[in-house]
Scaffold this motif. Structure first.
Motif, PDB file in Angstrom:
ATOM      1  N   UNK A  19       0.822  -1.202   0.000  1.00 53.05           N
ATOM      2  CA  UNK A  19       0.000   0.000   0.000  1.00 53.05           C
ATOM      3  C   UNK A  19       0.858   1.253   0.000  1.00 53.05           C
ATOM      4  N   UNK A  20       0.224   2.351  -0.397  1.00 57.45           N
ATOM      5  CA  UNK A  20       0.842   3.667  -0.299  1.00 57.45           C
ATOM      6  C   UNK A  20      -0.003   4.496   0.649  1.00 57.45           C
ATOM      7  N   UNK A  21       0.670   5.283   1.470  1.00 55.93           N
ATOM      8  CA  UNK A  21      -0.008   6.191   2.380  1.00 55.93           C
ATOM      9  C   UNK A  21      -0.334   7.441   1.572  1.00 55.93           C
ATOM     10  N   UNK A  22      -1.600   7.657   1.263  1.00 55.38           N
ATOM     11  CA  UNK A  22      -2.030   8.655   0.294  1.00 55.38           C
ATOM     12  C   UNK A  22      -1.886  10.093   0.785  1.00 55.38           C
ATOM     13  N   UNK A  23      -2.317  10.402   1.998  1.00 53.99           N
ATOM     14  CA  UNK A  23      -2.356  11.818   2.408  1.00 53.99           C
ATOM     15  C   UNK A  23      -0.998  12.488   2.424  1.00 53.99           C
ATOM     16  N   UNK A  24       0.113  11.801   2.752  1.00 52.69           N
ATOM     17  CA  UNK A  24       1.398  12.506   2.741  1.00 52.69           C
ATOM     18  C   UNK A  24       1.811  13.020   1.363  1.00 52.69           C
ATOM     19  N   UNK A  25       1.234  12.457   0.281  1.00 56.97           N
ATOM     20  CA  UNK A  25       1.593  12.952  -1.045  1.00 56.97           C
ATOM     21  C   UNK A  25       1.302  14.442  -1.176  1.00 56.97           C
ATOM     22  N   UNK A  26       0.336  14.940  -0.407  1.00 56.93           N
ATOM     23  CA  UNK A  26       0.029  16.365  -0.441  1.00 56.93           C
ATOM     24  C   UNK A  26       1.211  17.191   0.041  1.00 56.93           C
ATOM     25  N   UNK A  27       2.032  16.640   0.917  1.00 58.46           N
ATOM     26  CA  UNK A  27       3.218  17.327   1.412  1.00 58.46           C
ATOM     27  C   UNK A  27       4.496  16.779   0.804  1.00 58.46           C
ATOM     28  N   UNK A  28       4.376  16.069  -0.310  1.00 61.31           N
ATOM     29  CA  UNK A  28       5.502  15.488  -1.047  1.00 61.31           C
ATOM     30  C   UNK A  28       6.203  14.373  -0.278  1.00 61.31           C
ATOM     31  N   UNK A  29       5.501  13.718   0.660  1.00 56.64           N
ATOM     32  CA  UNK A  29       6.026  12.510   1.297  1.00 56.64           C
ATOM     33  C   UNK A  29       5.640  11.323   0.429  1.00 56.64           C
ATOM     34  N   UNK A  30       6.568  10.428   0.228  1.00 54.51           N
ATOM     35  CA  UNK A  30       6.300   9.211  -0.518  1.00 54.51           C
ATOM     36  C   UNK A  30       6.518   8.056   0.443  1.00 54.51           C
ATOM     37  N   UNK A  31       5.464   7.276   0.701  1.00 57.20           N
ATOM     38  CA  UNK A  31       5.473   6.266   1.737  1.00 57.20           C
ATOM     39  C   UNK A  31       4.891   4.978   1.163  1.00 57.20           C
ATOM     40  N   UNK A  32       5.701   3.926   1.092  1.00 56.15           N
ATOM     41  CA  UNK A  32       5.286   2.639   0.549  1.00 56.15           C
ATOM     42  C   UNK A  32       5.456   1.581   1.628  1.00 56.15           C
ATOM     43  N   UNK A  33       4.458   0.690   1.775  1.00 53.07           N
ATOM     44  CA  UNK A  33       4.529  -0.345   2.803  1.00 53.07           C
ATOM     45  C   UNK A  33       4.192  -1.727   2.267  1.00 53.07           C
ATOM     46  N   UNK A  34       4.769  -2.751   2.911  1.00 49.23           N
ATOM     47  CA  UNK A  34       4.441  -4.151   2.628  1.00 49.23           C
ATOM     48  C   UNK A  34       4.056  -4.800   3.947  1.00 49.23           C
ATOM     49  N   UNK A  35       2.878  -5.438   3.983  1.00 49.52           N
ATOM     50  CA  UNK A  35       2.388  -6.097   5.190  1.00 49.52           C
ATOM     51  C   UNK A  35       2.200  -7.585   4.929  1.00 49.52           C
ATOM     52  N   UNK A  36       2.526  -8.396   5.928  1.00 44.95           N
ATOM     53  CA  UNK A  36       2.435  -9.853   5.818  1.00 44.95           C
ATOM     54  C   UNK A  36       1.705 -10.419   7.026  1.00 44.95           C
ATOM     55  N   UNK A  37       0.726 -11.269   6.772  1.00 42.94           N
ATOM     56  CA  UNK A  37       0.028 -11.981   7.844  1.00 42.94           C
ATOM     57  C   UNK A  37       0.986 -13.008   8.439  1.00 42.94           C
ATOM     58  N   UNK A  38       1.094 -13.034   9.774  1.00 46.65           N
ATOM     59  CA  UNK A  38       1.907 -14.027  10.470  1.00 46.65           C
ATOM     60  C   UNK A  38       1.012 -15.170  10.944  1.00 46.65           C
ATOM     61  N   UNK A  39      -0.024 -14.829  11.694  1.00 45.68           N
ATOM     62  CA  UNK A  39      -1.082 -15.757  12.103  1.00 45.68           C
ATOM     63  C   UNK A  39      -2.393 -14.991  11.976  1.00 45.68           C
ATOM     64  N   UNK A  40      -3.520 -15.645  12.264  1.00 48.39           N
ATOM     65  CA  UNK A  40      -4.823 -15.024  12.033  1.00 48.39           C
ATOM     66  C   UNK A  40      -5.020 -13.684  12.733  1.00 48.39           C
ATOM     67  N   UNK A  41      -4.384 -13.477  13.880  1.00 43.91           N
ATOM     68  CA  UNK A  41      -4.613 -12.214  14.596  1.00 43.91           C
ATOM     69  C   UNK A  41      -3.362 -11.334  14.667  1.00 43.91           C
ATOM     70  N   UNK A  42      -2.358 -11.600  13.824  1.00 46.12           N
ATOM     71  CA  UNK A  42      -1.114 -10.844  13.901  1.00 46.12           C
ATOM     72  C   UNK A  42      -0.510 -10.647  12.503  1.00 46.12           C
ATOM     73  N   UNK A  43      -0.082  -9.413  12.234  1.00 47.13           N
ATOM     74  CA  UNK A  43       0.622  -9.128  10.984  1.00 47.13           C
ATOM     75  C   UNK A  43       1.759  -8.152  11.275  1.00 47.13           C
ATOM     76  N   UNK A  44       2.717  -8.088  10.357  1.00 46.49           N
ATOM     77  CA  UNK A  44       3.819  -7.131  10.463  1.00 46.49           C
ATOM     78  C   UNK A  44       3.889  -6.358   9.151  1.00 46.49           C
ATOM     79  N   UNK A  45       4.319  -5.104   9.272  1.00 45.37           N
ATOM     80  CA  UNK A  45       4.453  -4.253   8.086  1.00 45.37           C
ATOM     81  C   UNK A  45       5.796  -3.536   8.138  1.00 45.37           C
ATOM     82  N   UNK A  46       6.443  -3.431   7.001  1.00 53.56           N
ATOM     83  CA  UNK A  46       7.652  -2.613   6.861  1.00 53.56           C
ATOM     84  C   UNK A  46       7.312  -1.480   5.900  1.00 53.56           C
ATOM     85  N   UNK A  47       7.929  -0.323   6.160  1.00 52.91           N
ATOM     86  CA  UNK A  47       7.620   0.877   5.374  1.00 52.91           C
ATOM     87  C   UNK A  47       8.902   1.612   5.010  1.00 52.91           C
ATOM     88  N   UNK A  48       8.859   2.300   3.889  1.00 52.38           N
ATOM     89  CA  UNK A  48       9.927   3.210   3.504  1.00 52.38           C
ATOM     90  C   UNK A  48       9.315   4.556   3.168  1.00 52.38           C
TER      91      UNK A  48
END
Length: 186
Positions: A19-48
């Protein structure tokens, strides 16, 4: 007597999201993330992230990581909450002065993600982050500029749009024999 199949079935059809974080684009922030399900109630995400504007000599880039608890046991869908970590590099270059500052933040956030047919997802999250550590590197001993991000507590607001998918473990079994990995086995 009638017997019913009482086995619970999940409607979730994916384990990954980009996903991309949309609202920061208004301030020229570019934010891209990847999220992965670990188990049914837990996930982790990394962002740049990268800030595309140079504001009075200051610039910014960095990365982050999130751990999300999903109380509805549907990772990557519905309600979520959890801690976040951000590492930003703030740099200054103006008037023959240069410096780089590393800034580290911890925070909490909570939000909701909607999942739509066709692989589209949309999420919103609110929270806050607190700068807990920073370090300065400067080649100029007389450097007198201080990053405005030191020792601050900031709100966090994410409005994300993205795509989700699931990798079918049986996919490779259905591939033609010419590209199937087992042809290379002893």
């Amino acid at each position: 007597a009638l017997s019913e199949n009482t086995e619970a079935t999940s409607t979730q059809t994916y384990d990954n999201a980009v996903s991309v974080n949309v609202w920061p684009f208004l301030g020229a922030f570019f934010n891209l993330g990847y999220e992965r399900k670990i188990i049914d109630n837990l996930s982790v995400r990394v962002r740049g992230l990268y800030w595309g504007l140079n504001q009075d000599g200051w610039g910014l880039y960095g990365y982050g990581a999130d751990v999300f608890f999903h109380p509805q046991n549907k990772a990557l869908e519905g309600w979520f909450m959890g801690p976040r970590f951000d590492s930003w590099v703030s740099y200054y270059s103006k008037d023959n002065q240069t410096t780089t500052e590393s800034l580290y933040f911890f925070g909490l956030q909570a939000g909701y993600r909607w999942v739509f047919e066709g692989g589209f997802e949309m999420g919103i999250a609110l929270g806050g982050i607190k700068n807990f550590k920073y370090s300065v590197t400067s080649s100029d001993a007389n450097f007198d500029k201080i990053s405005p991000l030191r020792n601050v507590t900031l709100p966090s607001f994410d409005f994300e749009l993205g795509s989700h998918w699931k990798i079918d473990p049986d996919y490779w079994k259905s591939c033609p024999r010419s590209i199937h990995a087992s042809q290379y086995e002893g």
